[in-house]
Each structure stands twice: as C-alpha cells, then as structure tokens.
Design an enzyme around this catalytic site. Structure first.
Site, PDB file in Angstrom:
ATOM      1  N   SER A 200       0.657  -1.283  -0.092  1.00 49.69           N
ATOM      2  CA  SER A 200      -0.054  -0.118  -0.417  1.00 49.69           C
ATOM      3  C   SER A 200       1.098   1.189  -0.244  1.00 49.69           C
ATOM      4  O   SER A 200       1.831   1.398   1.032  1.00 49.69           O
ATOM      5  CB  SER A 200      -0.945  -0.192   1.452  1.00 49.69           C
ATOM      6  OG  SER A 200      -1.850   1.173   1.508  1.00 49.69           O
ATOM      7  N   CYS A 327      -8.182   3.626  14.088  1.00 54.52           N
ATOM      8  CA  CYS A 327      -9.530   3.279  13.644  1.00 54.52           C
ATOM      9  C   CYS A 327      -9.971   3.432  12.819  1.00 54.52           C
ATOM     10  O   CYS A 327      -9.958   4.489  13.103  1.00 54.52           O
ATOM     11  CB  CYS A 327     -10.302   3.222  15.319  1.00 54.52           C
ATOM     12  SG  CYS A 327      -9.836   5.396  16.092  1.00 54.52           S
TER      13      CYS A 327
END
Ligand code: PLP
Length: 374
Positions: A200, A327
């Site tokens: 990524s 998160c």
C-alpha cells in the site's frame, strides 16, 4: 504550534518528489489507458512503466504485479479468490493480523467455503513456527497460510524466509501482508518463494487509495472486480494512473534511501525508548522492541486516571500518536492485538511510529510532555 507526527504506521506524509511526479502526470497524462489514440497509449505506457519500476524493486516479473485500491483490497482479493478459484479449503492465519485479513476470514468462514485455523503467538506476537508446522501437517485440504510480515500495532516481525520454506515443504500457498514493510525492508521475490503479497503506497510516503497485489505466476486467480479488461482482466475499472505513478516513485525513493532512512529512524526510535525509560516511571513495551520493525515503538504506561486521556492530551499538545492502529470509525475502541497479547492488562498503550523527518528535539518535547501528563 508545529505538530509532531508520530503516527507513520497509520499513514505517512507524501514525499514532495512523489507529489511532483503525480502533478506532472495529472497535467500531462490525462488519456484513458484503454483508449487506442495517442493520449490513451501514452497513459497505458506510463502505467506499464510504473508496473516495471515496482516489479524491479521487488525482483519479480511485471506480469505478477496487479494494481489495487490499497492493502485492504489486495488481501481481500487473495483470500477470497484463492478459496473461490484455487480450491483452498483451509486457511491458517494469526489472531494478530490486520482487520482486512481477519474480517475477510470471518466472511469466508461464514460462507462455509473454507476452514480457518489460528496459529499460536507468544507474548511478543511472534508466531509459533512449530505449531504452524503441526497445523500444516494435520491438514488434508489445500491450505493457504496468511501471516503479516510486520505487525502494524506492535511491530513484531515474521521470519519471511523461514515461513515461506515451511509452506513450501508442506505444499501450502503463502500470502503475506507486507503493508508495513514494503519500502522499509528489502524484499526479493526471486529469492523468497511467496504466493501472494500485499502493498500500500500511503505507508511509504506515497498517495492514499493505491496499492498492489503480487500474485506469483503459478497461482492465477480470477478477477476481483468484474468490468473492463484492465489489469489483464484481473480488475475492471479505469486505472488510478496518478496514484500508480506516485506509488512507483515512492517505492523507488524508499529503496534508494533505504539505509539512510533505516539508520535515522532506528536511532530516533531507540532514543525515544531510552528517554521514556529515564523519565516516565513504569514504562513497558508491547511486541518485540529490539527485533521488531524499527519505526514502531508500542509503549504502555501503568493504569492511572490521567492515562485514560493520554492520546487526547498528546493531541492537544501537538503530538500525533495512536492507541493501536488508526481506528477506521474514528473511535478508539482499543487494540485487538494488544488485547490478545496482554488480555488482563489495564495499562495504557501508545503506539509511536516514526519517519525520517522526525528529530531529536521532537522526541525530547514528546517525552517532556508525557512526563507532565503522567
Ligand atoms: N495491512 C496492514 C498491516 C496495515 O497496517 C494496513 C493499514 O493500516 C492495511 C493492511 C490496509 O491498507 P490500506 O489502508 O491500503 O487499505
């Protein structure tokens, strides 16, 4: 107030040279890569050149690199499609994987398409290789092993070569989530047999929303996204040309500067550890701070009322760190990794993850502020 960014495992700031390569592509390379006219051919050539630049860094063939929207898509694609297309009936993974792997495994399990087993890990998050051997020896079905190279929350590293050998000896496929290690450690796919690997760009100073999957030529899975014939029929949809160009540039820069960046980040991270130990009482580490990823220091502090608000107070003091991983919902619900390693602990964890732009002065400021807060 200048902010201090110590959350580079969540994402990294874009490198100015990467940005430059992308803006050049945006202004000068607007054709659709599937069009047959000159603009389209130019865009197609740029994409194929980027694929080659990436394959060169990993020592694999260009036909084995497929662009995706990031690490999440790459691992979803591998896990779900190897069950669907390659007859995989059993997946061995670990409870410490990123949610893109764990939640893919949940949905595979729910569909009843394959059995899932979890290998044991020790208190530092190291995979029990004997248990892995046992699980493989006991399996009757075609098995895929999915284990991450470096844990994004605590930094513990997997011995890729050893695990790849174990998989090979047992006739198992091997998928590894290398999202935290691509661009930080050399990975030679010609030397280490790996079936699938996920990368990524935003973790190595490239843009967000672009990544790739390496699919070893022997393990051809079918398209993940149905549509046009892009990515040699593996993923329909017009390619993210600017992201692809940015990712290739970022990966080249990461490997050209690898040693210098590694040395600088490791020195600073070790300095942070020493300063914390000297100034804040009761500091402990999660994971394997000596042998783990050099950019990550997952620290825990004794339970205290002030500890509850630590991340928020750090943020207000201009310091960005995280409690575990970033998160996805914006609400810090605690870390499944730290929770698994220390189930009964009530300590407060902060994950610091550094980049090569951080300075000793920044670390001194962070330790001074933490000392005040705790
Ligand atoms: N795997 C690991 C280990 C990660 O740290 C992340 C990002 O946090 C991902 C996968 C997901 O990558 P992406 O954000 O490109 O979907």
């Amino acid at each position: 107030m200048k902010r201090i960014y110590l959350d580079n495992s969540a994402t990294t700031p874009i490198d100015p040279l990467v940005l430059e390569s992308m803006t050049t592509a945006m202004t000068e390379n607007y054709g659709n890569p599937s069009s047959i006219h000159a603009e389209g051919r130019k865009a197609r050539a740029t994409i194929e050149e980027a694929r080659k630049r990436i394959a060169n860094q990993l020592n694999c063939s260009i036909g084995e690199i497929f662009f995706t929207s990031g690490g999440t898509e790459a691992s979803n694609m591998v896990l779900k499609n190897s069950v669907r297309d390659l007859g995989v009936g059993h997946i061995i993974s670990s409870p410490l994987e990123h949610h893109c792997v764990l939640h893919s495994l949940d949905s595979i399990k729910e569909s009843g398409a394959a059995r899932i087993s979890f290998v044991k890990v020790d208190r530092e998050g190291k995979v029990d290789l004997d248990h892995l051997r046992e699980l493989l020896a006991a399996a009757n079905e075609k098995t895929l092993v999915s284990l991450m190279h470096a844990n994004n929350e605590v930094g513990t590293l997997l011995p890729l070569d050893e695990v790849s050998k174990i998989c090979q000896d047992n006739g198992a496929l091997f998928h590894t989530d290398t999202v935290q290690t691509i661009g930080y450690y050399p990975i030679d796919l010609d030397k280490i047999p790996i079936s699938f690997l996920a990368g990524s760009a935003h973790k190595f100073y490239g843009p967000k929303g672009i990544g790739f999957v390496y699919i070893n030529g022997d393990n051809i899975i079918k398209p993940y996204l149905d549509g046009g014939a892009q990515e040699r029929n593996m993923r329909g949809g017009t390619e993210n040309l600017y992201g692809i160009v940015g990712m290739a540039t970022a990966l080249e820069l990461a490997y050209v500067n690898l040693e210098a960046r590694q040395k600088q980040i490791r020195l600073l991270r070790d300095y942070l550890g020493v300063q914390l130990e000297n100034n804040v009482p009761g500091v402990e580490y999660n994971g394997d701070p000596i042998g783990g990823h050099y950019k990550i220091l997952s620290v825990s502090f004794p339970k205290s009322p002030k500890g509850e608000m630590l991340l928020m107070n750090l943020d207000m003091a201009g310091i960005s760190a995280s409690g575990g991983s970033a998160c996805s919902s914006g609400i810090d619900v605690g870390s499944h990794v730290v929770g698994h390693l220390h189930p009964d602990s009530e300590r407060h964890t902060v994950r610091f993850s550094l980049n090569h732009h951080n300075t000793k002065e920044e670390i001194d400021y962070v330790v001074k502020e933490l000392k005040k807060m705790l």
